[in-house]
Design a protein around this motif. Structure first.
Motif, PDB file in Angstrom:
ATOM      1  N   TYR A   4       0.675  -1.121  -0.134  1.00  0.00           N
ATOM      2  CA  TYR A   4      -0.017  -0.080   0.050  1.00  0.00           C
ATOM      3  C   TYR A   4       1.063   1.369  -0.039  1.00  0.00           C
ATOM      4  CZ  TYR A   4      -2.865  -3.883   1.675  1.00  0.00           C
ATOM      5  OH  TYR A   4      -3.366  -4.985   1.775  1.00  0.00           O
ATOM      6  N   PRO A   5       1.693   1.677  -1.235  1.00  0.00           N
ATOM      7  CA  PRO A   5       2.420   2.609  -1.089  1.00  0.00           C
ATOM      8  C   PRO A   5       2.123   4.106  -0.808  1.00  0.00           C
ATOM      9  CG  PRO A   5       2.344   1.816  -3.452  1.00  0.00           C
ATOM     10  CD  PRO A   5       1.438   0.845  -2.451  1.00  0.00           C
ATOM     11  N   ASN A   6       0.787   4.036  -1.289  1.00  0.00           N
ATOM     12  CA  ASN A   6       0.057   5.532  -1.154  1.00  0.00           C
ATOM     13  C   ASN A   6      -0.815   5.857   0.226  1.00  0.00           C
ATOM     14  OD1 ASN A   6       1.179   6.295  -3.636  1.00  0.00           O
ATOM     15  ND2 ASN A   6      -0.393   5.076  -4.659  1.00  0.00           N
ATOM     16  N   THR A   7      -0.531   4.863   1.007  1.00  0.00           N
ATOM     17  CA  THR A   7      -1.393   4.946   2.288  1.00  0.00           C
ATOM     18  C   THR A   7      -1.165   6.105   3.062  1.00  0.00           C
ATOM     19  OG1 THR A   7      -2.019   3.761   4.244  1.00  0.00           O
ATOM     20  CG2 THR A   7       0.233   3.380   3.646  1.00  0.00           C
ATOM     21  N   LYS A   8      -2.157   6.583   4.102  1.00  0.00           N
ATOM     22  CA  LYS A   8      -1.960   7.748   4.730  1.00  0.00           C
ATOM     23  C   LYS A   8      -1.012   7.253   5.949  1.00  0.00           C
ATOM     24  CE  LYS A   8      -6.396   7.298   7.192  1.00  0.00           C
ATOM     25  NZ  LYS A   8      -7.591   7.999   7.161  1.00  0.00           N
ATOM     26  N   TYR A   9      -1.046   6.123   6.313  1.00  0.00           N
ATOM     27  CA  TYR A   9      -0.096   5.354   7.385  1.00  0.00           C
ATOM     28  C   TYR A   9       1.521   5.166   7.141  1.00  0.00           C
ATOM     29  CZ  TYR A   9      -4.892   4.674   8.978  1.00  0.00           C
ATOM     30  OH  TYR A   9      -6.142   4.976   9.378  1.00  0.00           O
ATOM     31  N   LYS A  10       1.739   5.635   5.867  1.00  0.00           N
ATOM     32  CA  LYS A  10       3.266   5.213   5.402  1.00  0.00           C
ATOM     33  C   LYS A  10       4.259   5.773   6.437  1.00  0.00           C
ATOM     34  CE  LYS A  10       5.943   5.427   1.222  1.00  0.00           C
ATOM     35  NZ  LYS A  10       5.824   5.767  -0.158  1.00  0.00           N
ATOM     36  N   GLU A  11       3.929   6.972   6.938  1.00  0.00           N
ATOM     37  CA  GLU A  11       5.060   7.439   7.680  1.00  0.00           C
ATOM     38  C   GLU A  11       5.146   7.022   9.032  1.00  0.00           C
ATOM     39  OE1 GLU A  11       6.626  11.935   9.784  1.00  0.00           O
ATOM     40  OE2 GLU A  11       4.754  11.713   8.825  1.00  0.00           O
ATOM     41  N   GLU A  12       4.015   6.544   9.762  1.00  0.00           N
ATOM     42  CA  GLU A  12       3.892   5.714  10.899  1.00  0.00           C
ATOM     43  C   GLU A  12       4.702   4.376  10.416  1.00  0.00           C
ATOM     44  OE1 GLU A  12       1.292   7.432   9.648  1.00  0.00           O
ATOM     45  OE2 GLU A  12       1.045   8.714  11.659  1.00  0.00           O
ATOM     46  N   LEU A  13       4.549   3.726   9.598  1.00  0.00           N
ATOM     47  CA  LEU A  13       5.059   2.461   9.208  1.00  0.00           C
ATOM     48  C   LEU A  13       6.655   2.571   9.006  1.00  0.00           C
ATOM     49  CD1 LEU A  13       2.319   1.329   6.628  1.00  0.00           C
ATOM     50  CD2 LEU A  13       2.786   0.114   8.792  1.00  0.00           C
ATOM     51  N   PHE A  14       6.854   3.672   8.441  1.00  0.00           N
ATOM     52  CA  PHE A  14       8.633   3.831   8.341  1.00  0.00           C
ATOM     53  C   PHE A  14       9.127   3.923   9.900  1.00  0.00           C
ATOM     54  CE2 PHE A  14       8.026   4.454   3.763  1.00  0.00           C
ATOM     55  CZ  PHE A  14       9.440   4.153   3.403  1.00  0.00           C
ATOM     56  N   MET A  15       8.466   4.667  10.470  1.00  0.00           N
ATOM     57  CA  MET A  15       9.076   4.960  11.868  1.00  0.00           C
ATOM     58  C   MET A  15       8.728   3.596  12.746  1.00  0.00           C
ATOM     59  SD  MET A  15      10.083   7.310  12.751  1.00  0.00           S
ATOM     60  CE  MET A  15      10.392   7.494  14.803  1.00  0.00           C
ATOM     61  N   ILE A  16       7.816   2.804  12.630  1.00  0.00           N
ATOM     62  CA  ILE A  16       7.849   1.502  13.337  1.00  0.00           C
ATOM     63  C   ILE A  16       9.059   0.513  12.787  1.00  0.00           C
ATOM     64  CG2 ILE A  16       6.630  -0.776  13.310  1.00  0.00           C
ATOM     65  CD1 ILE A  16       3.924   0.773  13.323  1.00  0.00           C
ATOM     66  N   VAL A  17       9.538   0.581  11.630  1.00  0.00           N
ATOM     67  CA  VAL A  17      10.564  -0.067  11.233  1.00  0.00           C
ATOM     68  C   VAL A  17      11.853   0.621  11.884  1.00  0.00           C
ATOM     69  CG1 VAL A  17      12.254  -0.451   9.153  1.00  0.00           C
ATOM     70  CG2 VAL A  17       9.612  -0.792   9.031  1.00  0.00           C
ATOM     71  N   LEU A  18      12.022   2.046  11.892  1.00  0.00           N
ATOM     72  CA  LEU A  18      13.106   2.360  12.425  1.00  0.00           C
ATOM     73  C   LEU A  18      13.099   2.288  14.112  1.00  0.00           C
ATOM     74  CD1 LEU A  18      15.621   4.369  12.331  1.00  0.00           C
ATOM     75  CD2 LEU A  18      13.872   6.280  12.645  1.00  0.00           C
ATOM     76  N   ARG A  19      12.077   2.228  14.627  1.00  0.00           N
ATOM     77  CA  ARG A  19      12.108   2.002  16.019  1.00  0.00           C
ATOM     78  C   ARG A  19      12.272   0.643  16.417  1.00  0.00           C
ATOM     79  NH1 ARG A  19       6.419   4.926  16.662  1.00  0.00           N
ATOM     80  NH2 ARG A  19       7.187   7.016  16.742  1.00  0.00           N
ATOM     81  N   SER A  20      11.814  -0.221  15.697  1.00  0.00           N
ATOM     82  CA  SER A  20      12.083  -1.638  15.939  1.00  0.00           C
ATOM     83  C   SER A  20      13.537  -2.143  15.767  1.00  0.00           C
ATOM     84  CB  SER A  20      11.163  -2.490  15.022  1.00  0.00           C
ATOM     85  OG  SER A  20       9.885  -2.311  14.999  1.00  0.00           O
ATOM     86  N   LYS A  21      14.080  -1.483  14.475  1.00  0.00           N
ATOM     87  CA  LYS A  21      15.500  -1.702  14.427  1.00  0.00           C
ATOM     88  C   LYS A  21      16.376  -1.314  15.578  1.00  0.00           C
ATOM     89  CE  LYS A  21      15.893  -3.297  10.107  1.00  0.00           C
ATOM     90  NZ  LYS A  21      16.584  -4.610   9.596  1.00  0.00           N
ATOM     91  N   TYR A  22      15.867  -0.073  16.050  1.00  0.00           N
ATOM     92  CA  TYR A  22      16.743   0.499  17.157  1.00  0.00           C
ATOM     93  C   TYR A  22      16.510  -0.286  18.338  1.00  0.00           C
ATOM     94  CZ  TYR A  22      18.336   3.960  20.505  1.00  0.00           C
ATOM     95  OH  TYR A  22      19.112   4.677  21.661  1.00  0.00           O
ATOM     96  N   GLU A  23      15.388  -0.848  18.715  1.00  0.00           N
ATOM     97  CA  GLU A  23      15.322  -1.485  19.640  1.00  0.00           C
ATOM     98  C   GLU A  23      15.774  -2.875  19.746  1.00  0.00           C
ATOM     99  OE1 GLU A  23      13.478  -0.999  22.803  1.00  0.00           O
ATOM    100  OE2 GLU A  23      12.823   0.959  22.114  1.00  0.00           O
ATOM    101  N   GLN A  24      15.998  -3.485  18.504  1.00  0.00           N
ATOM    102  CA  GLN A  24      16.781  -4.662  18.292  1.00  0.00           C
ATOM    103  C   GLN A  24      18.300  -4.280  18.672  1.00  0.00           C
ATOM    104  OE1 GLN A  24      15.732  -5.705  14.269  1.00  0.00           O
ATOM    105  NE2 GLN A  24      15.269  -7.872  15.018  1.00  0.00           N
ATOM    106  N   VAL A  25      18.763  -3.374  18.401  1.00  0.00           N
ATOM    107  CA  VAL A  25      20.266  -3.279  18.936  1.00  0.00           C
ATOM    108  C   VAL A  25      20.334  -3.018  20.105  1.00  0.00           C
ATOM    109  CG1 VAL A  25      21.922  -1.289  18.677  1.00  0.00           C
ATOM    110  CG2 VAL A  25      20.755  -1.588  16.528  1.00  0.00           C
ATOM    111  N   LEU A  26      19.572  -2.154  20.901  1.00  0.00           N
ATOM    112  CA  LEU A  26      19.492  -2.056  22.321  1.00  0.00           C
ATOM    113  C   LEU A  26      19.392  -3.507  23.118  1.00  0.00           C
ATOM    114  CD1 LEU A  26      17.301   1.092  23.113  1.00  0.00           C
ATOM    115  CD2 LEU A  26      19.833   1.000  22.769  1.00  0.00           C
ATOM    116  N   GLN A  27      18.908  -4.438  22.483  1.00  0.00           N
ATOM    117  CA  GLN A  27      18.638  -5.810  23.171  1.00  0.00           C
ATOM    118  C   GLN A  27      19.628  -6.779  22.556  1.00  0.00           C
ATOM    119  OE1 GLN A  27      14.477  -6.281  23.706  1.00  0.00           O
ATOM    120  NE2 GLN A  27      13.949  -4.280  24.193  1.00  0.00           N
ATOM    121  N   SER A  28      20.438  -6.452  22.075  1.00  0.00           N
ATOM    122  CA  SER A  28      21.241  -7.308  20.915  1.00  0.00           C
ATOM    123  C   SER A  28      22.559  -7.585  21.747  1.00  0.00           C
ATOM    124  CB  SER A  28      21.493  -6.999  19.806  1.00  0.00           C
ATOM    125  OG  SER A  28      22.206  -6.054  19.473  1.00  0.00           O
ATOM    126  N   VAL A  29      23.159  -8.838  21.407  1.00  0.00           N
ATOM    127  CA  VAL A  29      24.473  -9.049  22.178  1.00  0.00           C
ATOM    128  C   VAL A  29      25.608  -8.158  21.186  1.00  0.00           C
ATOM    129  CG1 VAL A  29      23.805 -11.524  22.249  1.00  0.00           C
ATOM    130  CG2 VAL A  29      24.869 -10.776  20.180  1.00  0.00           C
TER     131      VAL A  29
END
Length: 185
Positions: free
Chosen positions: A116-141
């Protein structure tokens, strides 16, 4: 609406060249549209509506119902995008409960962006990816942190490219700053 769609389908099958066939094909999709539930529920009728309306548009590209069918499809696709956003957000909020849900959040959000490339939730979805990647780092070895911080920086640039003046820019810049400082050291 389910029964009505069956009656319209029966008409189309019985009288494929009848004078009401065009309207009945549209009404099949419209009935599924009306039967489409809230985004938090099973979306089978939503998918059926999109399929029926898309078939209608393909069969009758000059129909008087064309603009309405296209509008309904767009609305239904936005509902599916919202469902995907809710799923990605749920995975993110679950964190490490019973496994690594951050990875699931990334996958779900990326699939939603792709589907759904034209969705109005696109920015929120991008931020979920960024936040998730960051949280993975904080909890990784420790051994995987440099690689994961680098992935987080890449996701920051993906966000920045799409939303240079986005509403989450300050949070994204803070994540970028922490990630960059780690990679430099």
């Amino acid at each position: 609406y389910y029964s009505a769609s069956n009656y319209f389908s029966t008409y189309v099958k019985t009288f494929p060249k009848g004078k009401h066939t065009e309207e009945c094909r549209y009404m099949i999709g419209y009935c599924y549209y009306l039967d489409s539930p809230d985004a938090r529920l099973d979306q089978t009728p939503t998918i059926q509506a999109i399929t029926a309306l898309s078939e209608f548009i393909e069969i009758y590209p000059e129909s008087k119902y064309l603009s309405e069918a296209a509008k309904l499809i767009k609305e239904l696709q936005e509902k599916l995008a919202y469902k995907a956003y809710l799923n990605a957000r749920l995975y993110y909020n679950m964190g490490n409960y019973l496994g690594n849900n951050y990875l699931s959040a990334v996958i779900t959000a990326r699939n939603a962006i792709r589907n759904y490339p034209n969705t109005k939730y696109k920015e929120e979805l991008f931020m979920i990816v960024l936040r998730s990647k960051y949280e993975q780092v904080l909890q990784s070895v420790v051994a995987k942190r440099t690689e994961r911080f680098t992935d987080t920086i890449d996701e920051y640039y993906n966000y920045l490219n799409e939303f240079p003046k986005g509403k989450y820019l300050k949070e994204a810049q803070q994540i970028f700053k922490i990630s960059s400082n780690f990679v430099k050291n």
